[in-house]
Enzyme design. Sequence first.
Site, PDB file in Angstrom:
ATOM      1  N   GLU A 176    -103.070 -85.293   1.433  1.00 25.87           N
ATOM      2  CA  GLU A 176    -102.852 -85.760   2.808  1.00 25.87           C
ATOM      3  C   GLU A 176    -103.106 -87.257   2.940  1.00 25.87           C
ATOM      4  O   GLU A 176    -103.923 -87.708   3.760  1.00 25.87           O
ATOM      5  CB  GLU A 176    -103.722 -84.961   3.779  1.00 25.87           C
ATOM      6  CG  GLU A 176    -103.304 -83.495   3.834  1.00 25.87           C
ATOM      7  CD  GLU A 176    -103.938 -82.699   4.967  1.00 25.87           C
ATOM      8  OE1 GLU A 176    -105.000 -83.101   5.457  1.00 25.87           O
ATOM      9  OE2 GLU A 176    -103.363 -81.673   5.356  1.00 25.87           O
ATOM     10  N   GLU A 181    -100.190 -76.201   1.620  1.00 28.70           N
ATOM     11  CA  GLU A 181    -101.236 -75.704   2.525  1.00 28.70           C
ATOM     12  C   GLU A 181    -100.541 -75.171   3.753  1.00 28.70           C
ATOM     13  O   GLU A 181     -99.654 -75.830   4.302  1.00 28.70           O
ATOM     14  CB  GLU A 181    -102.187 -76.819   2.985  1.00 28.70           C
ATOM     15  CG  GLU A 181    -103.179 -77.257   1.962  1.00 28.70           C
ATOM     16  CD  GLU A 181    -104.170 -78.287   2.515  1.00 28.70           C
ATOM     17  OE1 GLU A 181    -104.447 -78.284   3.728  1.00 28.70           O
ATOM     18  OE2 GLU A 181    -104.642 -79.098   1.707  1.00 28.70           O
TER      19      GLU A 181
HETATM   20  C1  BGP Z   1    -106.323 -80.143   5.438  1.00 25.32           C
HETATM   21  C2  BGP Z   1    -107.084 -80.367   4.178  1.00 25.32           C
HETATM   22  C3  BGP Z   1    -107.805 -79.201   3.651  1.00 25.32           C
HETATM   23  C4  BGP Z   1    -108.214 -78.153   4.655  1.00 25.32           C
HETATM   24  C5  BGP Z   1    -107.255 -77.971   5.800  1.00 25.32           C
HETATM   25  C6  BGP Z   1    -107.788 -77.166   6.956  1.00 25.32           C
HETATM   26  O1  BGP Z   1    -106.421 -81.294   6.211  1.00 25.32           O
HETATM   27  O2  BGP Z   1    -106.271 -80.854   3.144  1.00 25.32           O
HETATM   28  O3  BGP Z   1    -108.817 -79.707   2.848  1.00 25.32           O
HETATM   29  O4  BGP Z   1    -109.516 -78.138   4.930  1.00 25.32           O
HETATM   30  O5  BGP Z   1    -106.782 -79.166   6.300  1.00 25.32           O
HETATM   31  O6  BGP Z   1    -108.577 -77.944   7.790  1.00 25.32           O
HETATM   32  P1  BGP Z   1    -109.999 -77.487   8.299  1.00 25.32           P
HETATM   33  O7  BGP Z   1    -110.787 -77.238   7.079  1.00 25.32           O
HETATM   34  O8  BGP Z   1    -110.508 -78.613   9.106  1.00 25.32           O
HETATM   35  O9  BGP Z   1    -109.767 -76.254   9.091  1.00 25.32           O
END
Ligand code: BGP
Length: 489
Positions: free
Chosen positions: A200, A387
């Site tokens: 990201e 993701e």
């Molecule tokens: C993205 C990241 C992940 C993950 C996901 C969910 O931004 O790449 O690392 O954590 O989001 O976000 P969160 O953990 O804040 O729910």
Amino acid sequence: MSEYRFPDSFLWGGATAANQVEGAWNEDGRGPAKTDVTTGGTRYEKRKITAIDKDGNKLFLVRGEKLPEGAHYAVLEDQYYPNHLGVDEYHRYEEDIALYAEMGFKVYRMSISWSRLFPRGDEETPNPLGVEHYRKVFQCLKEHDIEPLVTIWHFDTPLYLEEHYGGWTNRKLVDFYVRFAKTCFEEYKGLVRYWLTFNEINNTIMFMGVANEDLDYQEAYQSLHYQFVASARAVQIGHAVDPENKIGCMICGITNYPMTCDPKDILANRHTWEKNIFYCGDVQCKGEYPTYAKRLWQERNVKLDITAEDLEDLKKGTVDMYTFSYYMSTLVTTHEVTDLVSGNFSSGARNEYLNYSDWGWAYDPDGLTYYLEVMYDRYHLPLMIVENGVGGYDTVEADGSIHDQYHIDYYREHIRAMAKAMQDGVDLIGYTTWGCIDVVSAGTGEIRKRYGFIYVDVDDQGNGTLDRSRKDSFYWYKKVIASNGTDLA
Ligand code: BGP
């Protein structure tokens, strides 16, 4: 009902990140990262980064806030740091990989902790225990016929580099990162073929704070430039070490819509796509800065340190695939907003046509089809969603079962959205859901915001047996993979 059949080569799987699952934060020579001095939080209460000031007083900073002169990051005894334990995957990876194999995973996305290989980040040679650990993990995946997809940097610059070099604002980080990436390519040649350079990468610019704006933007754009150069050099090295390597960018994919049909909103929406989404993808996929970059820099009075050699590297180091995360969409407007909703490090206007998760993230599968179509048309590169998912509360029933129907519903609609785009010709090659096992949330540090097919018995204070168990979604996803997407019931 029989649904769209995905190609036989389609890479179904799940994703995690080292700092959110491994734990073992100070074992086998690993150095600390920023996450190791970051406490837990909630949707409403920000995570704190802990430090000691020059007079020995405790300091609590929030994301984006600078360390004051003379202060240093510190682990405080009276605080709990959820990433120190993660879900103990460092010690339990064999068990977890066996569960992924049971679901039929073709691919597992994971990251390598930079400070496990280079504890400070500026060493000449890597920590052999760190190198060996990941070799064992990759071998274990191989034994289960699971292809690793490895993120080289997932939010975890070694703390030493943050403190002593100023992190990514310093050009020296490029060389340190490139050394780290080269080590990964060389050590794991033959074991890993799919790589992502920066997780990201666009977050730097997308989720910026508003305090001290000119300075923030100057640093953010400069840091991003160094990351682009580091990524481009890594891509070239990765290809030279093994021409079989497929290396992707990783963009936080959020679909933006104009809130009204006011032309001002339409234009603002277009500019939001450019700044938040296209800016990074364009540099990494096309190998040069887009025309609108000049406008973005001027708007914030940004002056960048860019050399001719950097520009050459950007050209030569374009990625092989457009890889991204997708969770939600958001509304853009120039009008005053009264009904605000916040989620994913940001806040925006509520979209009355959509539902929202308990953490304020919009459910929008159509936004995924939209995103896929836009990106395939723009870059003509294979795409991978690395993701996707929704975090929510899970309840363990008396008999140990976990009925996480909301995960199933979310995935079903997003898989249909993928199928729609693929039927229209989009070349989507893989899908790794986020947090295939429960993980520590990146945003809030909570574990009870659960994404996994696999439940981990641990709470936000680290209490629990850490035992793993299968949720309803586990059996459902297994069926989806076995049927290549045709059975989503
Ligand atoms: C993205 C990241 C992940 C993950 C996901 C969910 O931004 O790449 O690392 O954590 O989001 O976000 P969160 O953990 O804040 O729910």
